[in-house]
Design a protein around this motif. Structure first.
Motif: not given
Length: 243
Positions: A150-151, A156-160, A201-207
């Motif tokens: 999951g990390d 790297d969402p697209e590559a994963t 609305s998509g995958l982003v790293a969150q604090t």
């Protein structure tokens, strides 16, 4: 006439970002996406798929295979906080299904799980049982199942996703990496667990949020120490999206 591609199941440790992964599969539009069917069956005693109501894991697998063969390819995501003994005794799970796995570093997954359910038992954190399912698949098939992290999905969402699709025989659809925020009706029963995905609305790293962790909580430290070896055994087979 060629046989239909096999259904895909993603077995995931709780709080591994597997719902975000499922959201991408849903956005594709070409799959019959099923959210935690075996977990819901365990909790509720029944599950509906393809307009049919089933009351056992074997019946559910029957319907899943039928829908996959006659309607659309099935993608199901489920978690390892329940046990699925009758299902793991059915050879079709190993021969007729592509079983894939999703992990996340235990420190973060356990902290997130505890924040949602501080009453969770040791087993419900799921790493040990996820490893048991993985071992069962490897033992019967003689092949090492696909494991993603999951990390990696967030880093790297697209590559994963592209690497996952290649391994399971799906076309990569870049447009599925974005979606409109909102709850999906099929996860309404457990929607508080999926609030972050619903609001995104998509995958982003969150604090990282301020919460109890194995570093601050002795109970969580013992849980992490128990599950870390099972995570590490699975992580040795983790797909690197850059490979």
């Amino acid at each position: 006439m060629s046989a239909a591609p096999k259904p895909i199941v993603l077995w995931a440790v709780p709080r591994s970002r597997s719902t975000a992964f499922l959201r991408i599969m849903l956005e594709r539009g070409d799959l019959e996406v099923v959210h935690e069917p075996f977990s819901y069956l365990q909790a509720d005693g029944h599950f509906e798929l393809g307009g049919r109501r089933v009351t056992s894991a074997v019946e559910l697998l029957d319907v899943m295979l039928d829908v996959n063969a006659n309607e659309r390819r099935v993608f199901a995501k489920d978690t390892s906080d329940y046990t699925y003994t009758p299902l793991l005794e059915d050879e079709r799970l190993f021969c007729d299904v592509i079983n894939t796995f999703m992990i996340r570093e235990p420190h973060d997954a356990i902290s997130s799980h505890y924040a949602m359910n501080p009453e969770a038992t040791l087993d419900e954190y799921g790493f040990e049982y996820l490893h048991a399912i993985f071992d069962a698949v490897r033992s019967v098939t003689g092949e090492v199942p696909l494991v993603i992290d999951g990390d990696d999905l967030v880093a790297d969402p697209e590559a994963t996703i592209r690497a996952y699709c290649e391994r399971v025989g799906l076309e990569f659809m870049p447009e599925a990496m974005r979606w409109d925020p909102g709850q999906w009706a099929n996860w309404q029963r457990t929607d508080r667990w999926h609030a972050e995905v619903a609001e995104s609305s998509g995958l982003v790293a969150q604090t990282p949020k301020q919460r109890e962790t194995p570093d601050t909580n002795e109970h969580l430290r013992r849980i992490a120490e128990h599950h870390q070896p099972f995570h590490d055994a699975l992580a040795r087979h983790r797909l690197s999206p850059r490979r």
